[in-house]
Design a protein around this motif. Structure first.
Motif, mmCIF file in Angstrom:
data_model
loop_
_atom_site.group_PDB
_atom_site.id
_atom_site.type_symbol
_atom_site.label_atom_id
_atom_site.label_comp_id
_atom_site.label_asym_id
_atom_site.label_seq_id
_atom_site.Cartn_x
_atom_site.Cartn_y
_atom_site.Cartn_z
ATOM 1 N N ASN A 76 -0.950 6.492 -5.725
ATOM 2 C CA ASN A 76 -0.549 5.154 -6.148
ATOM 3 C C ASN A 76 0.016 4.260 -5.056
ATOM 4 O OD1 ASN A 76 -1.003 5.360 -9.146
ATOM 5 N ND2 ASN A 76 0.407 7.073 -8.876
ATOM 6 N N ALA A 77 0.298 4.809 -3.895
ATOM 7 C CA ALA A 77 0.883 4.014 -2.813
ATOM 8 C C ALA A 77 -0.116 3.824 -1.677
ATOM 9 C CB ALA A 77 2.143 4.700 -2.282
ATOM 10 N N ALA A 78 0.084 2.757 -0.918
ATOM 11 C CA ALA A 78 -0.765 2.466 0.243
ATOM 12 C C ALA A 78 -0.280 3.311 1.411
ATOM 13 C CB ALA A 78 -0.693 0.978 0.580
ATOM 14 N N VAL A 79 -0.612 4.604 1.369
ATOM 15 C CA VAL A 79 -0.051 5.574 2.310
ATOM 16 C C VAL A 79 -0.321 5.236 3.778
ATOM 17 C CG1 VAL A 79 -0.032 7.999 3.032
ATOM 18 C CG2 VAL A 79 -0.026 7.415 0.601
ATOM 19 N N PRO A 80 -1.547 4.891 4.175
ATOM 20 C CA PRO A 80 -1.771 4.588 5.603
ATOM 21 C C PRO A 80 -0.931 3.408 6.086
ATOM 22 C CG PRO A 80 -3.855 4.989 4.496
ATOM 23 C CD PRO A 80 -2.818 4.880 3.413
ATOM 24 N N GLU A 81 -0.869 2.342 5.277
ATOM 25 C CA GLU A 81 -0.122 1.160 5.678
ATOM 26 C C GLU A 81 1.386 1.427 5.680
ATOM 27 O OE1 GLU A 81 -2.545 1.200 3.409
ATOM 28 O OE2 GLU A 81 -4.087 0.152 4.567
ATOM 29 N N ILE A 82 1.846 2.166 4.683
ATOM 30 C CA ILE A 82 3.265 2.506 4.617
ATOM 31 C C ILE A 82 3.658 3.365 5.810
ATOM 32 C CG2 ILE A 82 4.960 3.887 3.346
ATOM 33 C CD1 ILE A 82 3.605 2.899 0.765
ATOM 34 N N THR A 83 2.811 4.353 6.140
ATOM 35 C CA THR A 83 3.111 5.229 7.273
ATOM 36 C C THR A 83 3.176 4.432 8.569
ATOM 37 O OG1 THR A 83 1.910 7.024 6.166
ATOM 38 C CG2 THR A 83 2.439 7.329 8.482
ATOM 39 N N ARG A 84 2.211 3.550 8.755
ATOM 40 C CA ARG A 84 2.219 2.716 9.961
ATOM 41 C C ARG A 84 3.508 1.911 10.063
ATOM 42 N NH1 ARG A 84 -1.934 -0.696 8.925
ATOM 43 N NH2 ARG A 84 -0.556 -2.392 8.291
ATOM 44 N N PHE A 85 3.937 1.372 8.946
ATOM 45 C CA PHE A 85 5.133 0.536 8.950
ATOM 46 C C PHE A 85 6.396 1.348 9.248
ATOM 47 C CE2 PHE A 85 8.709 -1.641 7.000
ATOM 48 C CZ PHE A 85 8.564 -2.913 7.517
ATOM 49 N N VAL A 86 6.580 2.471 8.550
ATOM 50 C CA VAL A 86 7.823 3.220 8.722
ATOM 51 C C VAL A 86 7.904 3.913 10.075
ATOM 52 C CG1 VAL A 86 8.146 3.543 6.240
ATOM 53 C CG2 VAL A 86 6.952 5.304 7.559
#
Length: 208
Positions: free
Chosen positions: A72-82
């Motif tokens: 349910n989450a935008a994992v690639p984009e979230i990982t890049r951000f964090v």
């Protein structure tokens, strides 16, 4: 969904997971329809509620919560951000490793908090168009002995499936907070990203 107010600022499903002022989505991103975004968040809340009341073991909850996040989450984009500045210098293998480690981390930390989510309910109360960034869905955590707390979900479809890109609790972006904490953890390891990712995946970093 029941929640503990102490942990409300940590709740990010996807999380549970960049705030309305946080994660920068591509300019070509297409905003999801408001009604679809609201229905999606209600579905995610329902999945977590079902898991909470399942009576499954802590390990089973951890694994299932990780999968809820991955779906349910935008994992690639979230990982890049964090991962912040470290992301730019990471190779493809490290980036894949970072995504897997983050999914495992989210399951471990947030599933571990599920048993504390007692005494409050989370209700979706509205949604509004947020332009190219998607839709901001508003929910309210209510409890008999605490003040109501607003939790906002930034949702986008990015031209593909609808996904959560951040959860904002009482004005605090959970991904902004995680980005700062991960940066500090990498610095503590003298910039050794592989060591950080190994520790994150192995559960040596219990919380953000």
């Amino acid at each position: 969904m029941t929640m503990n107010r102490r942990d409300l600022l940590k709740f990010s499903l996807a999380g549970a997971l960049s705030a309305a002022v946080g994660l920068s989505l591509p300019s070509a991103a297409r905003a999801v329809e408001v009604s679809a975004a609201r229905s999606f968040v209600e579905k995610v809340v329902g999945e977590v509620t079902q898991l909470l009341n399942s009576g499954k073991s802590a390990e089973a909850q951890r694994l299932e919560f990780s999968e809820i996040f991955r779906r349910n989450a935008a994992v690639p984009e979230i990982t890049r951000f964090v991962m912040g500045q470290a992301w730019r210098d990471m190779n493809d293998s490290q980036k894949t490793k970072a995504q897997d480690a983050l999914v495992s981390y989210v399951g471990r930390v947030y599933a571990g908090l599920l048993n504390d989510y007692q005494g409050q309910t989370l209700e979706v109360v509205g949604a509004q168009d947020f332009g190219a960034k998607g839709v901001l869905v508003t929910s309210v955590a209510k409890g008999a002995s605490v003040e109501d707390s607003k939790v906002e979900w930034q949702v986008s479809d990015r031209g593909g499936p609808v996904q959560v890109v951040d959860v904002v609790a009482e004005g605090v972006s959970l991904l902004q907070t995680q980005r700062q904490e991960f940066g500090a953890m990498i610095d503590k390891r003298n910039g050794d990203v592989d060591r950080f990712l190994d520790d994150l995946a192995a559960g040596k970093i219990a919380e953000g």
